[in-house]
Design an enzyme around this catalytic site. Structure first.
Site, PDB file in Angstrom:
ATOM      1  N   ASN B  99     -19.324 -24.528  27.664  1.00 26.28           N
ATOM      2  CA  ASN B  99     -18.596 -25.387  28.619  1.00 26.28           C
ATOM      3  C   ASN B  99     -19.103 -25.183  30.033  1.00 26.28           C
ATOM      4  O   ASN B  99     -18.364 -24.877  30.954  1.00 26.28           O
ATOM      5  CB  ASN B  99     -17.085 -25.145  28.537  1.00 26.28           C
ATOM      6  N   ASP B 310     -13.624 -13.532  25.239  1.00 31.66           N
ATOM      7  CA  ASP B 310     -13.286 -14.749  25.987  1.00 31.66           C
ATOM      8  C   ASP B 310     -13.348 -14.461  27.500  1.00 31.66           C
ATOM      9  O   ASP B 310     -12.508 -14.936  28.273  1.00 31.66           O
ATOM     10  CB  ASP B 310     -11.907 -15.301  25.601  1.00 31.66           C
TER      11      ASP B 310
END
Lengths: 322, 433
Positions: B99, B310
């Site tokens: 992303n 993450d």
């Protein structure tokens, strides 16, 4: 012992609420004088920081500060013009550098007053944050309930039964008022469809207003945001009104001493389909009046106003000094 | 490029090796980018000797889930600063999430990320690619072309693939190529405007909730699509008790489903949002203690295959916005080992498995990372000091951002040295480049 902020009901607790209610009484007395202005907060600066439009609340706070002779500055940043990337912290730090003793903050996002209180040394007063808290509204509502019930020969919060009707989920008014009433020993019933309740209930709840009505001392109607109807949280405005509005039929069934309240502004024809002017129990106008006294009490309390024997004519006349 | 190529190697003396083969007390000689010798009391010869007698020599960690933010968001992190954070955290390989801006959905962007990773030279940066073009959930990326460029993991992380039919076709097409699709499980129609876990806490705080169901529905759907297509799916950052149950049942059915969990989902709950601090805003959100306990149990019993960070850097000002408009995400690379150690009741070897060879296998990196500490193997190693006590200082982290939720938290255990292809990229807790 005073709290430094009034961000939520949490900041004061039951004793603090009762103390503020008593102080509101004094302030209401000031408000009834020919000259309703006292010098209690002379030299103090109150900054109204409104990131969301709210003419009524802003004017109420502004009037309260002026009656206590505080200097006020107002920054009204309409929500439409607030750039999401704008740093809240920069705004607050800049204003504080101008010498601010208290920030009165309204913001469309829950929690903003808590964040701001970490970045400044001034007192922070929450004038409504998102769906979260609106503690001065709760205070003026408690005051109105206490005063109006006393006028009708009833006292105390312990046996009081309050029904809050409508959009609990998205209501800061409902959250603060429920918390405050429960702290003071009242029982609260939330009335509305499941889609307008918080995911986890904050009080016992029902979707049957007609069944609940007989057992209430106070019917507190919330403003129904029209966009909730558009976003299909309730099917139609018509259906909402049929199930949850104070209609003339329901109004007839209210007991003689039942109070009808609303935080304003009212959506006529949505949450109330009867003219409140013709409702004997309506204290909606008194709520607005009491709002100024309640906010005076909060400002006085947090800013450590001194020498305020507000009952004393000497100081009352001293208030004419400017 | 590697230092040892110029002369003698490095001798790790007196330590304990813990790898897929077990635990043993041996010295390890590193030379020419590989492990040259393993044995008791090796002769130093002209090697530099590093005393690791209180420490553990383990294969380097592999992070399946790192946001390096480059290209496009270099105010938050760069491939170099993120690689440095990784090396300091004991990682020798990271899977870079797609992303970015532009999205890692074509060979040129993927090649750029890989090349920048190589230039930084602090850990192996393996770009993932998105499943759909621009992560828009509409058209599939050229899987075969990206596979030829070395991509093994595909994900639209940040959002889930909402369209059932599209996800089915993606699995059929990519599975045939031997690729793994990784899913961010979130049914977006249930999370519109969501800020935090939907439950008691959000009800009090007046914040829109992110229901556990939004994750579980997609976990369930993807498990059923795996059953239909036979293609593997990796489920990213599981956060709910029911998700763990669903994966446990899928594995019992023998389906090729793998899953990861983050250090924050086993250490923090939604109660942290009570101060409205966006440092604790993350997607999926921090959940209840019951969820935290079930995710821990899933890691302990093997239902969840790997710990993944993450790692999601954001600049300070972004985390000073109101909670509802602040971006979700928290740092993870430099604290993962200490946090996981504090919150998982596991022998050290099992913890290292979750951080090293298990994720290496999922990422298709099992030939380079998470290898046994044996002669001839690539020297991708981390040397852990398992008993050192330290306190997290956000400003002292190597990441360009400082959005860790563990400010001032005391941790036990920290990587001390990291070797990447034999090169000491971290020595004594300090990055060498």
């Amino acid at each position: 012992m005073s709290a430094r902020h009034l961000r939520g009901i949490d900041d004061v607790g039951a004793d603090g609420l009762l103390r503020l209610l008593d102080l509101t009484d004094h302030m209401a007395e000031v408000g009834r004088r020919a000259n309703p202005k006292v010098p209690a907060l002379r030299g103090r600066t109150v900054c109204n920081l409104f990131f969301e439009d709210s003419t009524r609340t802003r004017m109420s706070f502004d009037t309260a500060a002026k009656r206590l002779s505080a200097d006020t500055m107002t920054l009204a940043v309409g929500s439409s013009s607030v750039n999401k990337g704008e740093s809240l912290r920069d705004t607050v730090e800049t204003l504080e550098a101008m010498g601010v003793d208290a920030f009165v903050i309204r913001h469309r996002s829950s929690g903003v007053p808590w964040r701001i209180s970490e970045w400044c040394t001034a007192s922070v007063i929450n004038a409504g944050d998102g769906w979260h808290q609106h503690p001065t509204q709760a205070l003026l509502d408690l005051y109105t309930i206490r005063a109006e019930r006393a006028a009708r020969g009833a006292e105390g919060f312990e046996n009081l039964r309050v029904g809050i009707v409508g959009d609990i989920r998205h209501s800061r008014v409902a959250r603060s008022l429920t918390e405050a009433l429960v702290l003071l020993g009242a029982s609260v019933l939330h009335i509305g469809p499941r889609t307008l309740m918080p995911p986890t209930p904050l009080a016992p709840s029902t979707d049957d207003l007609d069944a609940a009505l007989a057992d209430l001392d106070v019917v507190y109607l919330l403003r129904m945001q029209l966009e909730r109807i558009d976003s299909a949280v309730v099917p139609t405005g018509e259906e909402y009104s049929r199930r949850f509005a104070l209609t003339p039929e329901r109004a007839k069934r209210l007991g003689e001493n039942v109070l009808v309240m609303h935080p304003g502004p009212i959506n006529r024809g949505v949450e109330i389909t009867v003219d409140p002017a013709y409702l004997p129990g309506s204290v909606i106008t008194q709520q607005v009046t009491n709002g100024i006294a309640a906010r005076m009490a909060v400002l006085f309390d947090l800013l450590g106003g001194v020498d305020l024997d507000v009952g004393s004519p000497a100081i009352g006349s001293g208030g004419a000094a400017s | 490029m590697s230092r040892d190529a110029q002369g003698g190697g490095v001798l790790l003396a007196g330590g304990t090796v813990i790898d897929i083969l077990g635990e043993r007390r041996v010295d390890v000689r590193i030379s020419g980018g590989a492990i040259a010798e393993v044995g008791e009391r090796l002769d130093a010869a002209d090697d530099e000797v590093i005393d690791v007698s209180t420490m553990v020599i383990a294969p380097g960690f592999v992070d399946l889930h790192t946001h390096l933010r480059e290209p496009g968001m270099t105010e938050a992190e760069t491939i170099e600063t993120g690689s440095r954070a990784a090396a300091l955290g004991g990682y020798t390989a990271v899977v870079a999430m797609p992303n970015t801006d532009p999205t890692q959905d074509c060979v040129s962007v993927v090649d750029f990320v890989r090349a920048e990773g190589r230039r930084a030279g602090l850990c192996d940066v393996h770009p993932s690619a998105s499943i759909t073009v621009g992560r828009a959930g509409e058209r599939l990326v050229p899987f075969a072309e990206l596979a030829a460029a070395g991509v093994r993991i595909f994900t639209d992380d940040g959002s889930g693939v909402q369209d059932d039919g599209l996800m089915r076709r993606a699995l059929e097409y990519a599975g045939e190529l031997g690729l793994t699709l990784a899913q961010h499980c979130e049914v977006s129609s249930l999370t519109a405007g969501a800020v935090m876990h939907e439950g008691e806490c959000c009800s009090h705080l007046g914040l829109p909730g992110w229901p556990a169901l939004a994750e579980e529905l997609m976990v369930h759907r993807d498990i059923e699509l795996v059953r239909l297509t036979g293609s593997p799916v990796h489920l990213l950052h599981l956060s709910t008790a029911r998700s763990v149950e669903l994966v446990r049942a899928a594995k019992a059915d023998g389906l090729p489903v793998t899953a990861e969990a983050t250090p924050h989902h086993i250490s923090l709950t939604d109660e942290r949002l009570r101060g409205f601090d966006p440092l604790f805003k993350v997607n999926p959100p921090l959940r209840t203690i019951r969820d935290v306990e079930e995710v821990r149990r899933g890691l302990i019993d093997g239902t969840i295959d790997a710990i993944a960070t993450d790692h999601a850097p954001h600049p300070g000002h972004a985390k000073e916005r109101p909670l509802d408009s602040a971006p979700p995400g928290m740092l993870g690379l430099e604290t993962a080992f200490g946090v996981a150690r504090a919150h998982l009741d596991l022998p050290l070897r099992d913890l290292i498995a979750l951080l090293s060879w298990r994720p290496a296998a999922i990422a298709g990196l099992g030939h380079l990372h998470g290898r046994p500490v044996e002669v001839g193997e690539p020297a991708n190693l981390t040397v852990l000091d398992p008993s050192v006590e330290w306190t997290v200082d956000p400003d002292a982290l190597a990441s360009r951002s400082s959005n860790t939720p563990y400010r001032d938290v005391p941790l036990v255990g920290r990587p001390r040295h990291t070797f990447l292809h034999g090169d000491a990229v971290v020595r004594d807790g300090v990055a060498t480049r």
